[in-house]
Write a protein that holds these residues in place. Sequence first.
Motif, PDB file in Angstrom:
ATOM      1  N   VAL A   1      49.296 107.251  16.636  1.00  0.00           N
ATOM      2  CA  VAL A   1      49.892 106.020  16.090  1.00  0.00           C
ATOM      3  C   VAL A   1      48.891 105.353  15.152  1.00  0.00           C
ATOM      4  CG1 VAL A   1      50.843 103.740  16.634  1.00  0.00           C
ATOM      5  CG2 VAL A   1      51.229 105.636  18.192  1.00  0.00           C
ATOM      6  N   ILE A   2      49.386 104.956  13.995  1.00  0.00           N
ATOM      7  CA  ILE A   2      48.554 104.112  13.140  1.00  0.00           C
ATOM      8  C   ILE A   2      49.294 102.795  12.916  1.00  0.00           C
ATOM      9  CG2 ILE A   2      47.328 105.993  11.972  1.00  0.00           C
ATOM     10  CD1 ILE A   2      49.062 105.600   9.572  1.00  0.00           C
ATOM     11  N   TYR A   3      48.535 101.757  12.716  1.00  0.00           N
ATOM     12  CA  TYR A   3      49.103 100.439  12.416  1.00  0.00           C
ATOM     13  C   TYR A   3      48.768 100.101  10.974  1.00  0.00           C
ATOM     14  CZ  TYR A   3      50.058  99.647  17.335  1.00  0.00           C
ATOM     15  OH  TYR A   3      50.565  99.737  18.613  1.00  0.00           O
ATOM     16  N   LEU A   4      49.786  99.730  10.228  1.00  0.00           N
ATOM     17  CA  LEU A   4      49.585  99.320   8.843  1.00  0.00           C
ATOM     18  C   LEU A   4      49.334  97.815   8.863  1.00  0.00           C
ATOM     19  CD1 LEU A   4      52.618 101.280   7.311  1.00  0.00           C
ATOM     20  CD2 LEU A   4      50.293 102.123   7.684  1.00  0.00           C
ATOM     21  N   LEU A   5      48.078  97.439   8.740  1.00  0.00           N
ATOM     22  CA  LEU A   5      47.706  96.021   8.845  1.00  0.00           C
ATOM     23  C   LEU A   5      48.391  95.221   7.734  1.00  0.00           C
ATOM     24  CD1 LEU A   5      45.745  94.397  10.712  1.00  0.00           C
ATOM     25  CD2 LEU A   5      44.142  94.436   8.818  1.00  0.00           C
ATOM     26  N   SER A   6      48.976  94.089   8.109  1.00  0.00           N
ATOM     27  CA  SER A   6      49.723  93.325   7.107  1.00  0.00           C
ATOM     28  C   SER A   6      49.583  91.834   7.360  1.00  0.00           C
ATOM     29  CB  SER A   6      51.211  93.717   7.155  1.00  0.00           C
ATOM     30  OG  SER A   6      51.764  93.372   8.396  1.00  0.00           O
TER      31      SER A   6
ATOM     32  N   ARG B   1      55.781  92.358  12.378  1.00  0.00           N
ATOM     33  CA  ARG B   1      54.343  92.562  12.635  1.00  0.00           C
ATOM     34  C   ARG B   1      54.129  92.718  14.135  1.00  0.00           C
ATOM     35  NH1 ARG B   1      51.171  88.025  11.049  1.00  0.00           N
ATOM     36  NH2 ARG B   1      49.367  89.267  10.495  1.00  0.00           N
ATOM     37  N   ASP B   2      53.596  93.854  14.519  1.00  0.00           N
ATOM     38  CA  ASP B   2      53.314  94.101  15.930  1.00  0.00           C
ATOM     39  C   ASP B   2      51.845  93.808  16.207  1.00  0.00           C
ATOM     40  OD1 ASP B   2      55.944  95.279  16.313  1.00  0.00           O
ATOM     41  OD2 ASP B   2      55.180  96.920  15.088  1.00  0.00           O
ATOM     42  N   GLU B   3      51.585  93.439  17.444  1.00  0.00           N
ATOM     43  CA  GLU B   3      50.198  93.162  17.854  1.00  0.00           C
ATOM     44  C   GLU B   3      49.409  94.473  17.861  1.00  0.00           C
ATOM     45  OE1 GLU B   3      47.134  90.749  18.776  1.00  0.00           O
ATOM     46  OE2 GLU B   3      49.163  89.953  18.599  1.00  0.00           O
ATOM     47  N   ILE B   4      48.242  94.420  17.255  1.00  0.00           N
ATOM     48  CA  ILE B   4      47.390  95.613  17.201  1.00  0.00           C
ATOM     49  C   ILE B   4      46.488  95.639  18.434  1.00  0.00           C
ATOM     50  CG2 ILE B   4      45.445  96.641  15.943  1.00  0.00           C
ATOM     51  CD1 ILE B   4      46.853  95.649  13.387  1.00  0.00           C
TER      52      ILE B   4
ATOM     53  N   THR C   1      45.464  90.420  12.918  1.00  0.00           N
ATOM     54  CA  THR C   1      45.470  91.432  13.977  1.00  0.00           C
ATOM     55  C   THR C   1      46.880  91.926  14.243  1.00  0.00           C
ATOM     56  OG1 THR C   1      45.623  89.678  15.602  1.00  0.00           O
ATOM     57  CG2 THR C   1      43.420  90.536  15.146  1.00  0.00           C
ATOM     58  N   ARG C   2      47.700  91.904  13.214  1.00  0.00           N
ATOM     59  CA  ARG C   2      49.057  92.394  13.377  1.00  0.00           C
ATOM     60  C   ARG C   2      49.420  93.306  12.220  1.00  0.00           C
ATOM     61  NH1 ARG C   2      52.826  89.740  16.680  1.00  0.00           N
ATOM     62  NH2 ARG C   2      51.842  88.317  18.128  1.00  0.00           N
ATOM     63  N   GLY C   3      50.330  94.191  12.506  1.00  0.00           N
ATOM     64  CA  GLY C   3      50.769  95.098  11.457  1.00  0.00           C
ATOM     65  C   GLY C   3      51.959  95.913  11.919  1.00  0.00           C
ATOM     66  N   LEU C   4      52.387  96.807  11.060  1.00  0.00           N
ATOM     67  CA  LEU C   4      53.541  97.659  11.373  1.00  0.00           C
ATOM     68  C   LEU C   4      53.049  98.927  12.043  1.00  0.00           C
ATOM     69  CD1 LEU C   4      55.712  97.523   8.160  1.00  0.00           C
ATOM     70  CD2 LEU C   4      56.406  96.824  10.423  1.00  0.00           C
ATOM     71  N   ASP C   5      53.599  99.245  13.204  1.00  0.00           N
ATOM     72  CA  ASP C   5      53.191 100.506  13.828  1.00  0.00           C
ATOM     73  C   ASP C   5      53.936 101.668  13.182  1.00  0.00           C
ATOM     74  OD1 ASP C   5      55.574  99.625  15.034  1.00  0.00           O
ATOM     75  OD2 ASP C   5      55.307 101.081  16.620  1.00  0.00           O
ATOM     76  N   PHE C   6      53.258 102.768  13.089  1.00  0.00           N
ATOM     77  CA  PHE C   6      53.791 103.933  12.390  1.00  0.00           C
ATOM     78  C   PHE C   6      53.376 105.164  13.194  1.00  0.00           C
ATOM     79  CE2 PHE C   6      52.958 106.829   8.522  1.00  0.00           C
ATOM     80  CZ  PHE C   6      54.232 107.345   8.571  1.00  0.00           C
ATOM     81  N   ALA C   7      54.334 105.714  13.950  1.00  0.00           N
ATOM     82  CA  ALA C   7      54.031 106.876  14.791  1.00  0.00           C
ATOM     83  C   ALA C   7      53.971 108.120  13.926  1.00  0.00           C
ATOM     84  CB  ALA C   7      55.097 107.021  15.866  1.00  0.00           C
TER      85      ALA C   7
ATOM     86  N   TYR D   1      50.405 100.837  -2.885  1.00  0.00           N
ATOM     87  CA  TYR D   1      50.604 100.984  -1.435  1.00  0.00           C
ATOM     88  C   TYR D   1      51.546  99.905  -0.890  1.00  0.00           C
ATOM     89  CZ  TYR D   1      49.181 100.147   3.461  1.00  0.00           C
ATOM     90  OH  TYR D   1      49.155  99.897   4.805  1.00  0.00           O
TER      91      TYR D   1
END
Lengths: 144, 139
Positions: free
Chosen positions: B129-134, B50-53, A37-43, A108
Amino acid sequence: MKFVKKSVSDEIPTSSMADIAFLLIIYFMVTTTFAATRGLDFALPEEDDQPPVVEKEEAVLIQIQPGGDLLVDNKPMLITDVLDYLKPKLERNPKKPVIIRPDQAAPYGAMVRVYDELRRGAKRGVEVKNISIPTQREIDRFWY
Amino acid sequence: MRVAATRTSPAVIPTASMADIAFLLIIFFMVTFTIEVDKTQVTLPRTVLRDEIPKKAAYVSITNSGLIKVSDGEQMSAPVPNTDDVLSFAAEVIGRDPTKEFVLKADENVRYEHVDAVIDALKQARVKVIYLLSAQATE
């Protein structure tokens, strides 16, 4: 006539509690998934027909080759060297745009690694404030 | 010499604390239980940051072969035939909630053209905003 008074126990029957509890545990164990439930935010930038004009030579262009190798300003470079390359440029112009342009055949994961590396620059004193990842449609429309 | 008679202790497992342990486990699983709206199997790229989604974010997943699935965060994900459908799906979700976050769950080995088309559709739908899940990477 003789009435026999049955004595009723005032205890709550708890003999089946352990069965119920373990059934619940098994249910939750089977259905629980530890999802990522974590990922990189991309505005994303606002969709605009008239984007602000940025001089091409002002930006640093990071191209990702089909095999995942990088070309930074048309020079081959390792991902670990990108921040060192950007540091003097960003010291001169902290708002310098950095454009990530992956090849359509590139994996990707390579794009995500580059984006992660740039975002982590802030911790190493190389904050990249302006990261752009144009889509192919935007490149076809606005690239010159 | 007199040898003391051996005492036979009853072979009993103490179960007095079993209920406590069982209920602790139940509470743990109840607290951590989340309904996963997207169960697509992908190999996530690894990142250090990694940011919290946010919960209830919409999902777009892309498998290694380029199969795209979408979920509005409430219902289970469903496959869509092409990226035009991603655009109409995202536009509908954004129409209901303009601040809705999207999660891009893509396989690390998928060709970038598939991801590019999805990001473009999300941009056109005015997703902010989109989150690239990782997955977690080590430094």
